[in-house]
Design a protein around this motif. Structure first.
Motif, PDB file in Angstrom:
ATOM      1  N   THR A   1      10.080  80.140  68.968  1.00  0.00           N
ATOM      2  CA  THR A   1       9.084  80.732  68.077  1.00  0.00           C
ATOM      3  C   THR A   1       8.010  79.722  67.669  1.00  0.00           C
ATOM      4  O   THR A   1       6.810  80.017  67.713  1.00  0.00           O
ATOM      5  CB  THR A   1       9.768  81.284  66.809  1.00  0.00           C
ATOM      6  N   LEU A   2       8.441  78.514  67.285  1.00  0.00           N
ATOM      7  CA  LEU A   2       7.495  77.508  66.810  1.00  0.00           C
ATOM      8  C   LEU A   2       6.779  76.807  67.952  1.00  0.00           C
ATOM      9  O   LEU A   2       5.675  76.284  67.774  1.00  0.00           O
ATOM     10  CB  LEU A   2       8.235  76.486  65.949  1.00  0.00           C
ATOM     11  N   GLY A   3       7.402  76.819  69.153  1.00  0.00           N
ATOM     12  CA  GLY A   3       6.759  76.162  70.295  1.00  0.00           C
ATOM     13  C   GLY A   3       5.664  77.003  70.921  1.00  0.00           C
ATOM     14  O   GLY A   3       4.742  76.471  71.542  1.00  0.00           O
ATOM     15  N   ARG A   4       5.734  78.323  70.774  1.00  0.00           N
ATOM     16  CA  ARG A   4       4.734  79.211  71.381  1.00  0.00           C
ATOM     17  C   ARG A   4       4.279  80.250  70.340  1.00  0.00           C
ATOM     18  O   ARG A   4       4.466  81.458  70.535  1.00  0.00           O
ATOM     19  CB  ARG A   4       5.334  79.924  72.585  1.00  0.00           C
ATOM     20  N   PRO A   5       3.692  79.812  69.246  1.00  0.00           N
ATOM     21  CA  PRO A   5       3.357  80.754  68.169  1.00  0.00           C
ATOM     22  C   PRO A   5       2.358  81.827  68.584  1.00  0.00           C
ATOM     23  O   PRO A   5       2.491  82.992  68.192  1.00  0.00           O
ATOM     24  CB  PRO A   5       2.784  79.855  67.070  1.00  0.00           C
TER      25      PRO A   5
ATOM     26  N   ARG B   1      11.652  78.325  50.485  1.00  0.00           N
ATOM     27  CA  ARG B   1      12.401  77.225  51.092  1.00  0.00           C
ATOM     28  C   ARG B   1      11.457  76.330  51.909  1.00  0.00           C
ATOM     29  O   ARG B   1      11.561  75.105  51.881  1.00  0.00           O
ATOM     30  CB  ARG B   1      13.505  77.789  51.993  1.00  0.00           C
ATOM     31  N   TYR B   2      10.529  76.953  52.620  1.00  0.00           N
ATOM     32  CA  TYR B   2       9.536  76.201  53.393  1.00  0.00           C
ATOM     33  C   TYR B   2       8.693  75.341  52.458  1.00  0.00           C
ATOM     34  O   TYR B   2       8.427  74.160  52.724  1.00  0.00           O
ATOM     35  CB  TYR B   2       8.669  77.186  54.171  1.00  0.00           C
TER      36      TYR B   2
ATOM     37  N   LEU C   1       9.325  73.727  58.864  1.00  0.00           N
ATOM     38  CA  LEU C   1       9.533  75.096  59.343  1.00  0.00           C
ATOM     39  C   LEU C   1      10.863  75.234  60.073  1.00  0.00           C
ATOM     40  O   LEU C   1      11.616  76.195  59.864  1.00  0.00           O
ATOM     41  CB  LEU C   1       8.385  75.518  60.268  1.00  0.00           C
ATOM     42  N   ARG C   2      11.167  74.277  60.936  1.00  0.00           N
ATOM     43  CA  ARG C   2      12.401  74.325  61.710  1.00  0.00           C
ATOM     44  C   ARG C   2      13.620  74.267  60.783  1.00  0.00           C
ATOM     45  O   ARG C   2      14.580  75.037  60.945  1.00  0.00           O
ATOM     46  CB  ARG C   2      12.433  73.174  62.718  1.00  0.00           C
ATOM     47  N   SER C   3      13.552  73.382  59.802  1.00  0.00           N
ATOM     48  CA  SER C   3      14.655  73.255  58.853  1.00  0.00           C
ATOM     49  C   SER C   3      14.824  74.536  58.041  1.00  0.00           C
ATOM     50  O   SER C   3      15.949  74.981  57.770  1.00  0.00           O
ATOM     51  CB  SER C   3      14.398  72.076  57.916  1.00  0.00           C
ATOM     52  N   THR C   4      13.691  75.140  57.660  1.00  0.00           N
ATOM     53  CA  THR C   4      13.740  76.387  56.898  1.00  0.00           C
ATOM     54  C   THR C   4      14.393  77.504  57.699  1.00  0.00           C
ATOM     55  O   THR C   4      15.249  78.246  57.195  1.00  0.00           O
ATOM     56  CB  THR C   4      12.317  76.812  56.478  1.00  0.00           C
ATOM     57  N   LEU C   5      13.999  77.620  58.955  1.00  0.00           N
ATOM     58  CA  LEU C   5      14.538  78.679  59.805  1.00  0.00           C
ATOM     59  C   LEU C   5      16.054  78.521  59.986  1.00  0.00           C
ATOM     60  O   LEU C   5      16.817  79.483  59.856  1.00  0.00           O
ATOM     61  CB  LEU C   5      13.832  78.665  61.158  1.00  0.00           C
ATOM     62  N   ILE C   6      16.478  77.301  60.277  1.00  0.00           N
ATOM     63  CA  ILE C   6      17.906  77.058  60.532  1.00  0.00           C
ATOM     64  C   ILE C   6      18.742  77.264  59.276  1.00  0.00           C
ATOM     65  O   ILE C   6      19.850  77.800  59.325  1.00  0.00           O
ATOM     66  CB  ILE C   6      18.109  75.635  61.089  1.00  0.00           C
TER      67      ILE C   6
ATOM     68  N   ILE D   1      10.790  86.078  63.169  1.00  0.00           N
ATOM     69  CA  ILE D   1      10.008  85.881  64.392  1.00  0.00           C
ATOM     70  C   ILE D   1       8.537  85.645  64.064  1.00  0.00           C
ATOM     71  O   ILE D   1       7.951  84.629  64.443  1.00  0.00           O
ATOM     72  CB  ILE D   1      10.153  87.099  65.339  1.00  0.00           C
ATOM     73  N   ALA D   2       7.942  86.620  63.367  1.00  0.00           N
ATOM     74  CA  ALA D   2       6.495  86.564  63.152  1.00  0.00           C
ATOM     75  C   ALA D   2       6.105  85.573  62.059  1.00  0.00           C
ATOM     76  O   ALA D   2       5.095  84.875  62.173  1.00  0.00           O
ATOM     77  CB  ALA D   2       5.975  87.956  62.802  1.00  0.00           C
ATOM     78  N   LEU D   3       6.888  85.507  60.966  1.00  0.00           N
ATOM     79  CA  LEU D   3       6.507  84.646  59.843  1.00  0.00           C
ATOM     80  C   LEU D   3       6.486  83.168  60.224  1.00  0.00           C
ATOM     81  O   LEU D   3       5.506  82.472  59.909  1.00  0.00           O
ATOM     82  CB  LEU D   3       7.430  84.896  58.650  1.00  0.00           C
ATOM     83  N   PRO D   4       7.515  82.607  60.913  1.00  0.00           N
ATOM     84  CA  PRO D   4       7.427  81.204  61.326  1.00  0.00           C
ATOM     85  C   PRO D   4       6.240  80.937  62.241  1.00  0.00           C
ATOM     86  O   PRO D   4       5.571  79.904  62.123  1.00  0.00           O
ATOM     87  CB  PRO D   4       8.755  80.969  62.058  1.00  0.00           C
ATOM     88  N   ALA D   5       5.970  81.887  63.144  1.00  0.00           N
ATOM     89  CA  ALA D   5       4.826  81.710  64.044  1.00  0.00           C
ATOM     90  C   ALA D   5       3.515  81.715  63.270  1.00  0.00           C
ATOM     91  O   ALA D   5       2.605  80.917  63.546  1.00  0.00           O
ATOM     92  CB  ALA D   5       4.826  82.815  65.101  1.00  0.00           C
ATOM     93  N   LEU D   6       3.410  82.611  62.284  1.00  0.00           N
ATOM     94  CA  LEU D   6       2.199  82.647  61.451  1.00  0.00           C
ATOM     95  C   LEU D   6       2.020  81.352  60.678  1.00  0.00           C
ATOM     96  O   LEU D   6       0.916  80.777  60.632  1.00  0.00           O
ATOM     97  CB  LEU D   6       2.288  83.828  60.480  1.00  0.00           C
ATOM     98  N   LEU D   7       3.099  80.891  60.053  1.00  0.00           N
ATOM     99  CA  LEU D   7       3.021  79.660  59.274  1.00  0.00           C
ATOM    100  C   LEU D   7       2.771  78.439  60.155  1.00  0.00           C
ATOM    101  O   LEU D   7       2.198  77.445  59.695  1.00  0.00           O
ATOM    102  CB  LEU D   7       4.323  79.475  58.476  1.00  0.00           C
ATOM    103  N   ARG D   8       3.202  78.528  61.400  1.00  0.00           N
ATOM    104  CA  ARG D   8       2.940  77.425  62.358  1.00  0.00           C
ATOM    105  C   ARG D   8       1.458  77.308  62.645  1.00  0.00           C
ATOM    106  O   ARG D   8       0.907  76.202  62.803  1.00  0.00           O
ATOM    107  CB  ARG D   8       3.702  77.705  63.655  1.00  0.00           C
ATOM    108  N   ILE D   9       0.763  78.441  62.667  1.00  0.00           N
ATOM    109  CA  ILE D   9      -0.682  78.444  62.955  1.00  0.00           C
ATOM    110  C   ILE D   9      -1.492  78.131  61.703  1.00  0.00           C
ATOM    111  O   ILE D   9      -2.479  77.387  61.746  1.00  0.00           O
ATOM    112  CB  ILE D   9      -1.091  79.818  63.530  1.00  0.00           C
ATOM    113  N   LEU D  10      -1.081  78.698  60.555  1.00  0.00           N
ATOM    114  CA  LEU D  10      -1.840  78.511  59.319  1.00  0.00           C
ATOM    115  C   LEU D  10      -1.666  77.090  58.789  1.00  0.00           C
ATOM    116  O   LEU D  10      -0.626  76.461  59.005  1.00  0.00           O
ATOM    117  CB  LEU D  10      -1.361  79.506  58.255  1.00  0.00           C
ATOM    118  N   PRO D  11      -2.669  76.576  58.089  1.00  0.00           N
ATOM    119  CA  PRO D  11      -2.520  75.241  57.479  1.00  0.00           C
ATOM    120  C   PRO D  11      -1.394  75.247  56.455  1.00  0.00           C
ATOM    121  O   PRO D  11      -1.129  76.259  55.804  1.00  0.00           O
ATOM    122  CB  PRO D  11      -3.888  75.016  56.799  1.00  0.00           C
TER     123      PRO D  11
END
Length: 883
Positions: free
Chosen positions: A18-22, A353-354, A368-373, A421-431
């Motif tokens: 998810t975070l590698g291909r947002p 948590r993020y 982000l990764r720590s939050t997801l796990i 799925i979508a929220l980590p990808a969104l946060l990965r793109i957003l500042p």
């Protein structure tokens, strides 16, 4: 590999993808959401037919379907109640309205006026009792001289000359049909209104005919055409009725009021109120959720990401609804409102948590990764336990709630999946949001939370004792919980359909709360009707056999006598003729009043004559001041006011003088078909003796009738049996939810103590909520009864989070309220409460009570989770650790 390690590995790989291909992930999600939206639009519809929502296969539903099959013309209809100042105007307006509705084949299947057809116009007098008919004959005998005079001179001059003669005659009863002073009062009042620009109409039927035959209400039964793809299936039909009512209004006559009620009218007003209330509640919820998110995050970007995630989740939830149930009913449609609060809670946990992780990790990706796990396993567990409270509805025999449980329970997993799925990808793109400064963390709220965290631990024993005492009181109060399963009381009491329905219930002759039973043949029907009529709770019964009049020979003799008495000239009563110059007649009448007034000693008579004289003088002033055209129109209006209803009354009576002896074979099809079905079933209608708004009277009426006729049906049965089915369904749902949640918790935690600690706040919150319902005088009804099983699902995940947190905080002296988990629980509860709090202000009483009960329930869940549970945990876990 342990289960915990395995889950961390799975979610780690998930995070890598998810975070590698947002952009790829978001593109896929957006594409799928567009397809989901299209699928929903093409396959999801709304069915507002409420007949089959409760126990569709239960015996009482089968009885209803048998009745509907036999007498389908009486089902799913609108009842129009026509009101005006006089019976004559009511009748004419009712007939005109019927003509307009009958001509509108696009909106109506049929329309008719009960007991108004050629047969009743000819034979209606036979259906009066002998005493009522004799009274009418006596009144007509007194009125005969008056009627004869008007028939000879049908204008204002002729009318006023009768009063002139009456005032100077020694035998007043030979001139006017009623007490002279009373008649003068009525005429003076009507003249006063007319002269002062109001519309008035003098009712001769009310003065001449027997009172029991008169009514200012007219009734039209309308079978509308429905469009069940619309929120309001009868909207087009009701709009057409409003237009027809406007056409019926005569600007020169008093206003005619038409009430739209009946089964369909009540449902339409309910749907309208529900639509308005739900829309208002949704806007309120969205605004409040937005505010809560901004307070919780202190970040616009995180708020936007959460709202986008929520919107995507709602699209996929809609697609699932289209796939699984295809049609939303009035109850299952509420899953969309509940998802606003329930669906956003997972995003709140993730984002908080993020936010906390950003203060410990330099890189956003690592945070982000720590939050997801760390959050995914606990959120998945919470979704599972929360869904149990909703899935517990599925096995019940309450179809509307069963589908609500399926949709809302599954929607939790859909929203969680989109969140992960979508929220980590969104946060990965957003500042990344700005980090909190150290002094920002130590603000007033943090210090307050530290003090609050100490209280339940420091005063664990007093809090536990107080909770036990309150629980005992709540148990006692719970036995006083009232139930109200009368759907009328759930609706907005200010809507015209409810007002009209309750007004009809006040009269035993018009109450819709009657029972109906079908008999297979004539002998069975007569025997059954005889048995039913002897029951203490039954006022009367009506069947086809009651349409054969009794004592016909005596009644026909009286009717013939009335016809001979009135004579041929009154049986063909002439139309009114415009009086070209009523001034001489008015002057003679004023002179007669001046002559007789000094002789009167009775105060009432003197006042009546004085007022009458004043109105007559005002007529002369108006006539003198008006030009010719206006003068002629004014004369016509005064004449219509005083005499306009007399010709129609006499023509109606004349038609009744042609009555003939009636047998059952003489009844026309429009009467027979309503009481004898095509398959030979006889319909018996049973009227209650007592007010069925009282639950005890309702139970007595139904129980007594069912003891004689078990297959009885109609509105009281539908209300009563539905109430019993719903209560049984929710008792089943609560038991299923409690047992399943407890088993799942024990299977996951492998610890009886932890399972008991999680379950305790749920049970306490349920008790406190029911006690609050008693204290706020909120009865349990069809709508708010879903609160308890729903609260079980809402509260269990908070208990899981809190118990897990307490295991660490009790040993490490952490501030349990300052953690991201506790804050997420708090703000999540606020968002969930906001989804339902807006409903408490709905005009629909059922929806309002549901919003109130659920909001109160969430409050008690938070009290039990944040105060009672820590106190109990300190006592229980410390004892366990010491042992």
């Amino acid at each position: 590999m342990s289960l915990k390690t395995r889950s961390q590995t799975i979610f780690s790989r998930w995070g890598n993808f998810t975070l590698g291909r947002p952009f790829v992930v978001l593109s896929i999600v957006v594409l799928l959401s567009i397809l989901a939206l299209q699928y929903t639009a093409d396959h999801l519809s709304i069915n507002t037919d409420t007949a089959e929502l409760v126990a569709p296969d239960a015996p009482f539903q089968k009885n209803r379907r048998n009745y509907e099959k036999a007498f389908s013309q009486d089902m799913h209809t609108l009842l129009l109640v026509v009101e005006s100042d006089t019976p004559e105007l009511t009748k004419s307006a009712t007939k005109r309205l019927l003509r307009l509705l009958s001509a509108n084949k696009d909106c109506f299947n049929s329309a008719y006026i009960p007991n108004d057809n050629e047969f009743f116009r000819q034979n209606g007098l036979l259906y009066l009792s002998t005493d009522e008919l004799q009274t009418l004959s006596n009144n007509l005998s007194l009125a005969q001289p008056f009627i004869g005079r008007i028939a000879q001179e049908p204008n204002l001059t002729g009318f006023f000359s009768i009063f002139e003669d009456a005032l100077t005659s020694t035998d007043k009863t030979q001139v006017v049909p009623i007490d002279l002073t009373s008649l003068i009062d009525k005429v003076a009042s009507a003249l006063h209104k007319t002269i002062n620009g109001e519309n008035a109409l003098l009712s001769w039927e009310s003065m001449i005919a027997e009172k029991k035959t008169n009514s200012n209400n007219g009734f039209i039964i309308v079978s509308p055409k429905f469009d069940f793809t619309q929120i309001r299936p009868a909207e087009n039909a009701i709009d057409s009725i409003r237009k027809a009512v406007a056409e019926v209004q005569d600007p020169n006559l008093p206003v005619v009021k038409v009430w739209v009620t009946g089964e369909v009218g009540l449902e339409d007003d309910e749907l309208s109120g529900m639509s308005t209330g739900t829309f208002t509640a949704s806007i309120f919820s969205i605004v409040l959720v937005l505010f809560i998110l901004l307070v919780a995050y202190r970040s616009i970007l995180l708020t936007i990401a959460t709202l986008i995630t929520l919107a995507l989740g709602m699209l996929f939830c809609g697609a699932f609804a289209a796939f699984s149930v295809r049609e939303l009913n009035l109850i299952s449609v509420a899953f969309a409102v509940s998802n606003i609060g329930l669906g956003v809670e997972y995003a709140i946990h993730f984002c908080l948590r993020y936010r906390d992780n950003l203060t410990h990790h330099i890189h956003k990706d690592l945070a982000l990764r720590s939050t997801l796990i760390s959050t995914a396993p606990s959120l998945l567990l919470c979704a599972g336990t929360t869904s149990i409270g909703l899935y517990a509805f599925i096995p019940t025999d309450y179809k509307g709630v069963s589908e609500l449980g399926l949709l809302a329970g599954t929607s939790l997993f859909i929203c969680l999946l989109i969140t992960l799925i979508a929220l980590p990808a969104l946060l990965r793109i957003l500042p990344a949001p700005a980090k909190f400064e150290k002094d920002e963390v130590q603000n007033g709220l943090a210090k307050l939370s530290e003090k609050l965290a100490i209280l339940p631990l420091h005063y664990a024993k007093p809090i536990s004792i107080a909770t036990l005492a309150i629980a005992i009181i709540s148990v006692a109060l719970t036995f006083n919980v009232k139930t109200d399963f009368n759907p009328i009381n759930l609706r907005d009491p200010n809507t015209e359909s409810v007002i009209a329905f309750k007004n009809l219930m006040k009269d035993k002759e018009t109450t819709p709360m009657t029972l109906t039973v079908l008999a297979k043949d004539e002998n069975s029907a007569k025997t059954l009707e005889q048995k039913l009529s002897t029951l203490a709770s039954v006022d009367k019964t009506v069947s086809l056999f009651d349409f054969q009049p009794t004592d016909q020979d005596d009644k026909l003799a009286l009717i013939e006598e009335m016809g001979l008495m009135l004579g041929a000239q009154t049986q063909n009563f002439p139309a009114l003729k415009t009086d070209t110059d009523p001034v001489p007649g008015i002057n003679r009448l004023i002179k007669a009043i001046d002559t007789i007034l000094p002789q009167k000693t009775d105060a009432h008579e003197r006042t009546a004559l004085t007022n009458f004289k004043k109105e007559l003088q005002d007529i002369l002033i108006e006539l003198d001041a008006r030009q010719e055209t206006s003068r002629r129109m004014f004369i016509e209006k005064v004449q219509t006011t005083l005499l306009g209803t007399l010709p129609s009354l006499m023509n109606e009576l004349s038609a009744g003088f042609n009555a003939r002896k009636v047998t059952l074979a003489d009844l026309p099809p429009e009467i027979k078909d309503k009481w004898l079905s095509k398959n030979g079933s006889y319909r018996i209608q049973i009227f209650p003796k007592k007010d069925l708004n009282d639950l005890g009277s309702l139970e007595e009426f139904i129980t007594e009738v069912q003891s004689v006729a078990p297959e009885t049906t109609d509105l009281p049965i539908m209300y009563w049996e539905s109430m019993k089915e719903v209560i049984s369904a929710f008792q089943e749902a609560i038991v299923i939810a409690l047992i399943t949640i407890a088993l799942l918790l024990f299977a996951i935690r492998r610890n009886i103590v932890d399972t008991a600690l999680v379950m305790t706040p749920l049970i306490l919150a349920g008790l406190f909520t029911m006690a609050s319902a008693v204290l706020t005088s909120t009865p349990i009804n069809f709508a708010n009864i879903i609160a308890l099983p729903l609260l079980l699902g809402l509260g269990v995940d908070n208990g899981i989070h809190m118990v897990e947190k307490l295991h660490h905080s009790l040993s490490e002296e952490q501030n349990i309220y300052q953690s991201s988990t506790a804050r997420a629980m708090f703000y999540g509860a606020l968002t969930t409460a906001s989804s339902f709090a807006g409903l408490a202000f709905s005009p629909h009483q059922g929806i309002a009570s549901m919003g109130l009960i659920i909001t109160i329930g969430i409050f008690w869940i938070m009290v039990c989770t944040f105060i009672v549970l820590p106190a109990l945990s300190k006592l229980v876990l410390r004892v366990k650790d010491n042992s």
